[in-house]
Design a protein around this motif. Structure first.
Motif, PDB file in Angstrom:
ATOM      1  N   ASP A  36     -27.712  32.301  17.307  1.00 37.71           N
ATOM      2  CA  ASP A  36     -27.445  31.132  18.143  1.00 37.71           C
ATOM      3  C   ASP A  36     -26.233  31.344  19.042  1.00 37.71           C
ATOM      4  OD1 ASP A  36     -29.582  29.831  16.979  1.00 37.71           O
ATOM      5  OD2 ASP A  36     -28.352  28.652  15.589  1.00 37.71           O
ATOM      6  N   ALA A  37     -25.241  32.050  18.531  1.00 34.09           N
ATOM      7  CA  ALA A  37     -23.990  32.228  19.267  1.00 34.09           C
ATOM      8  C   ALA A  37     -24.037  33.381  20.259  1.00 34.09           C
ATOM      9  CB  ALA A  37     -22.834  32.449  18.284  1.00 34.09           C
ATOM     10  N   HIS A  38     -24.864  34.400  20.008  1.00 34.22           N
ATOM     11  CA  HIS A  38     -24.728  35.647  20.768  1.00 34.22           C
ATOM     12  C   HIS A  38     -25.981  36.132  21.496  1.00 34.22           C
ATOM     13  CE1 HIS A  38     -20.700  36.371  19.152  1.00 34.22           C
ATOM     14  NE2 HIS A  38     -21.161  36.060  17.953  1.00 34.22           N
ATOM     15  N   VAL A  39     -27.147  35.606  21.180  1.00 32.41           N
ATOM     16  CA  VAL A  39     -28.376  36.134  21.781  1.00 32.41           C
ATOM     17  C   VAL A  39     -28.845  35.203  22.900  1.00 32.41           C
ATOM     18  CG1 VAL A  39     -30.751  36.887  21.380  1.00 32.41           C
ATOM     19  CG2 VAL A  39     -29.009  37.237  19.603  1.00 32.41           C
ATOM     20  N   ALA A  40     -29.162  35.780  24.043  1.00 28.46           N
ATOM     21  CA  ALA A  40     -29.621  35.009  25.199  1.00 28.46           C
ATOM     22  C   ALA A  40     -31.144  34.925  25.210  1.00 28.46           C
ATOM     23  CB  ALA A  40     -29.126  35.649  26.488  1.00 28.46           C
ATOM     24  N   PHE A  41     -31.644  33.762  25.575  1.00 28.90           N
ATOM     25  CA  PHE A  41     -33.083  33.505  25.678  1.00 28.90           C
ATOM     26  C   PHE A  41     -33.355  32.813  27.024  1.00 28.90           C
ATOM     27  CE2 PHE A  41     -32.076  33.629  21.201  1.00 28.90           C
ATOM     28  CZ  PHE A  41     -33.162  34.257  20.587  1.00 28.90           C
ATOM     29  N   PRO A  42     -33.353  33.554  28.137  1.00 29.04           N
ATOM     30  CA  PRO A  42     -33.527  32.907  29.443  1.00 29.04           C
ATOM     31  C   PRO A  42     -34.900  32.265  29.589  1.00 29.04           C
ATOM     32  CG  PRO A  42     -33.679  35.297  29.639  1.00 29.04           C
ATOM     33  CD  PRO A  42     -33.212  35.012  28.244  1.00 29.04           C
ATOM     34  N   ASN A  43     -34.915  31.110  30.231  1.00 29.85           N
ATOM     35  CA  ASN A  43     -36.182  30.472  30.576  1.00 29.85           C
ATOM     36  C   ASN A  43     -36.785  31.165  31.795  1.00 29.85           C
ATOM     37  OD1 ASN A  43     -36.405  28.144  28.709  1.00 29.85           O
ATOM     38  ND2 ASN A  43     -34.441  27.594  29.624  1.00 29.85           N
ATOM     39  N   ALA A  44     -38.112  31.132  31.876  1.00 27.35           N
ATOM     40  CA  ALA A  44     -38.792  31.772  32.998  1.00 27.35           C
ATOM     41  C   ALA A  44     -40.094  31.054  33.295  1.00 27.35           C
ATOM     42  CB  ALA A  44     -39.067  33.245  32.694  1.00 27.35           C
ATOM     43  N   MET A  45     -40.485  31.098  34.565  1.00 26.40           N
ATOM     44  CA  MET A  45     -41.809  30.641  34.985  1.00 26.40           C
ATOM     45  C   MET A  45     -42.546  31.855  35.550  1.00 26.40           C
ATOM     46  SD  MET A  45     -43.813  29.894  37.835  1.00 26.40           S
ATOM     47  CE  MET A  45     -43.267  28.928  39.215  1.00 26.40           C
ATOM     48  N   VAL A  46     -43.738  32.096  35.046  1.00 19.36           N
ATOM     49  CA  VAL A  46     -44.521  33.243  35.490  1.00 19.36           C
ATOM     50  C   VAL A  46     -45.864  32.757  36.021  1.00 19.36           C
ATOM     51  CG1 VAL A  46     -43.420  34.835  33.869  1.00 19.36           C
ATOM     52  CG2 VAL A  46     -45.454  33.593  33.146  1.00 19.36           C
ATOM     53  N   ASP A  47     -46.402  33.460  37.013  1.00 19.36           N
ATOM     54  CA  ASP A  47     -47.664  33.008  37.597  1.00 19.36           C
ATOM     55  C   ASP A  47     -48.401  34.164  38.261  1.00 19.36           C
ATOM     56  OD1 ASP A  47     -49.730  31.452  38.498  1.00 19.36           O
ATOM     57  OD2 ASP A  47     -48.565  30.377  40.014  1.00 19.36           O
ATOM     58  N   ARG A  48     -49.602  34.400  37.826  1.00 20.94           N
ATOM     59  CA  ARG A  48     -50.571  35.254  38.501  1.00 20.94           C
ATOM     60  C   ARG A  48     -51.899  35.092  37.778  1.00 20.94           C
ATOM     61  NH1 ARG A  48     -49.908  41.523  40.683  1.00 20.94           N
ATOM     62  NH2 ARG A  48     -50.824  40.957  42.698  1.00 20.94           N
ATOM     63  N   ILE A  49     -52.958  34.753  38.493  1.00 19.90           N
ATOM     64  CA  ILE A  49     -54.268  34.608  37.864  1.00 19.90           C
ATOM     65  C   ILE A  49     -54.824  35.996  37.586  1.00 19.90           C
ATOM     66  CG2 ILE A  49     -56.622  33.778  38.163  1.00 19.90           C
ATOM     67  CD1 ILE A  49     -55.453  31.507  39.904  1.00 19.90           C
ATOM     68  N   THR A  50     -55.116  36.247  36.326  1.00 18.85           N
ATOM     69  CA  THR A  50     -55.520  37.577  35.867  1.00 18.85           C
ATOM     70  C   THR A  50     -56.726  37.443  34.949  1.00 18.85           C
ATOM     71  OG1 THR A  50     -53.173  38.181  35.912  1.00 18.85           O
ATOM     72  CG2 THR A  50     -54.657  39.699  34.807  1.00 18.85           C
ATOM     73  N   PRO A  51     -57.926  37.671  35.450  1.00 18.93           N
ATOM     74  CA  PRO A  51     -59.126  37.506  34.615  1.00 18.93           C
ATOM     75  C   PRO A  51     -59.191  38.526  33.483  1.00 18.93           C
ATOM     76  CG  PRO A  51     -59.678  37.573  36.964  1.00 18.93           C
ATOM     77  CD  PRO A  51     -58.257  37.995  36.837  1.00 18.93           C
ATOM     78  N   ALA A  52     -60.048  38.230  32.526  1.00 19.54           N
ATOM     79  CA  ALA A  52     -60.311  39.179  31.450  1.00 19.54           C
ATOM     80  C   ALA A  52     -61.057  40.389  32.013  1.00 19.54           C
ATOM     81  CB  ALA A  52     -61.128  38.511  30.352  1.00 19.54           C
ATOM     82  N   THR A  53     -60.930  41.508  31.327  1.00 16.38           N
ATOM     83  CA  THR A  53     -61.606  42.736  31.743  1.00 16.38           C
ATOM     84  C   THR A  53     -62.969  42.840  31.080  1.00 16.38           C
ATOM     85  OG1 THR A  53     -59.533  43.906  32.123  1.00 16.38           O
ATOM     86  CG2 THR A  53     -61.472  45.267  31.712  1.00 16.38           C
TER      87      THR A  53
END
Length: 477
Positions: free
Chosen positions: A206-223
């Protein structure tokens, strides 16, 4: 047809990132951004080591290691496809019980970021509370055996413990999954699991590890066969795991990397302290929009997303719900016209080259509905406004989970909880309230008389008249 290959010396790359979850999205998104950065001659000490914690991940490892960890990424622009071989990953760790190789790699000082794409449902969230669930069986098992963990979070906790003992600064943990507050969610999972076996370690995290928030986006269909045939057309018939994706991509990240980070702003990544605003816009409008078009398309036996968008009833349904019940409750986003953003989303959904399937959009509703649809319902109702269209969306999901389309075509299981959902959906045909009583999904919405009445009315109409007639009724046609 030409294939773009890495424009840098891959033999000179060194690892700085361990990424857990080498699915299509990661290989079309984060791996591509790093490939672009490396091509600029920068960040060559930030190469990716791939990892997985599920037995099925071993198949991806075998496929990628057989081709020197190169990924084929085909961008599906209607104006013409382009193909590249992405070289930002340099190794893929063994997939093994206890995750010893993964823990050892993450314990090394040169690893400064551990990133994850383990799906929206992989974070052990109690949907009723929205909080980390310490009672989940996999979490209890890792808490009882912290030195031989089976989950990604257990492996992260063990590696952080090793680094602390060795006097090595902790890595940053970066979530790349579609979750509201994904950094906070990941922090809760890592710290929450640690606290079950080692509270002092949890305090240190809790004191030392960073957990940045992020927004990700790309439409990627199944193979599938279509995507493999596409790779073969570029001369890559021996690649069993090519990735196809739309041309558009976006990544917005909170700049919270105490151990350092690659200069991804040079290749189009936005670093912002307002990730939450971008994230809400994307989750509500895009991911919510996917759900809005998914279930009517599934019930009407429509195979592809662009075909659903071309259907006048589904297209109008999307427009009406988005404009009246979703977009009004999306707060302003820096440097963004939300109306223009929605127009872009419509265009992306309509791209025929992507050939994304309605079935993929229908997948895992029990995890996706609480994140992508329920918050919009709550906001509309809290504002004293109608959630009539979102009640219909929820009824469409229920009707889909009953297991047959309007034409009687069987729907193959499409949710981790499919058997239970199907039983409940069939019972809800006679008693709609049973569906809303899923507290892990709807919470106290089950007690909202107005919403329950709307839902029941739509579900009854879907069973009596079918999807097309119900959509016409909603649209006033």
């Amino acid at each position: 047809m030409t294939v773009q290959t890495p424009q840098y010396d891959r033999s000179a790359l060194t690892a700085g990132i361990v990424h857990i979850g080498l699915g299509n999205f990661h290989r079309a998104h984060m791996a591509v951004y790093l490939d672009d950065l490396f091509a600029l001659g920068e960040g060559h000490d930030w190469a990716i080591i791939g990892a997985g914690v599920r037995p099925g991940d071993a198949l991806m490892r075998d496929a990628l290691r057989a081709q020197d960890c190169l990924s084929t990424v085909i961008e599906l622009d209607p104006a013409g496809k382009t193909c590249r071989r992405v070289g930002s990953m340099i190794d893929f760790l063994p997939v093994e019980p206890g995750n010893a190789s993964l823990i050892a790699a993450m314990s090394r000082a040169e690893i400064r970021i551990v990133s994850l794409t383990v799906t929206e449902g992989g974070y052990f969230i109690n949907a009723a509370t929205g909080q980390f669930d310490p009672a989940a069986p996999e979490i209890r098992a890792d808490a009882a055996n912290p030195d031989v963990p089976e989950t990604a979070f257990g492996a992260i906790v063990k590696a952080l413990k090793n680094r602390r003992a060795a006097g090595i600064a902790p890595f940053t943990v970066m979530c790349c999954d579609n979750l509201p507050g994904n950094g906070h969610v990941t922090h809760a999972a890592v710290s929450g699991l640690a606290r079950l076996s080692d509270p002092e370690l949890a305090d240190w995290i809790d004191a030392h590890v960073a957990f940045p928030n992020a927004m990700v986006d790309r439409i990627t269909p199944a193979t599938g066969p279509r995507e493999r045939a596409m790779a073969a057309s570029f001369g890559l018939a021996d690649d069993p795991v090519p990735v196809t994706c739309e041309p558009f991509r976006q990544w917005v990240v909170e700049d919270n990397f105490p151990a350092g980070r690659p200069a991804l702003e040079k290749v189009g990544v936005t670093f912002s302290d307002q990730v939450h605003a971008y994230e809400m816009m994307k989750i509500r409008i895009l991911n919510g929009g996917h759900a809005i078009i998914a279930y009517p398309g599934g019930l009407m036996d429509i195979e592809y997303v662009h075909e659903a968008m071309a259907h006048p009833l589904i297209s109008a349904f999307l427009d009406k719900v988005e404009r009246e019940e979703v977009i009004p409750y999306v707060p302003p986003v820096p440097n963004t016209d939300i109306g223009a953003y929605y127009d872009l989303i419509r265009s992306r959904f309509s791209n025929p080259e992507v050939a994304d399937t309605e079935r993929r959009l229908c997948l895992d509703g029990s995890n996706r509905q609480p994140k992508f649809i329920i918050p919009s319902i709550r906001d509309a109702l809290a504002a004293g406004q109608s959630a009539r269209g979102l009640a219909l969306e929820s009824a469409l999901w229920c009707r889909y989970c009953a297991g047959t389309s309007d034409a009687g075509t069987p729907i193959a299981p499409n949710d981790p909880n499919w058997a239970a959902l199907t039983t409940l959906a069939q019972a809800a045909k006679a008693e709609p309230q049973l569906w809303l009583n899923q507290r892990t999904i709807y919470g106290d919405l089950a007690d909202h008389a107005g919403f329950a009445a709307e839902f029941a009315g739509w579900l009854n109409m879907l069973w009596a008249d079918g999807t097309a007639a119900t959509l016409r009724h909603y649209l006033g046609q």
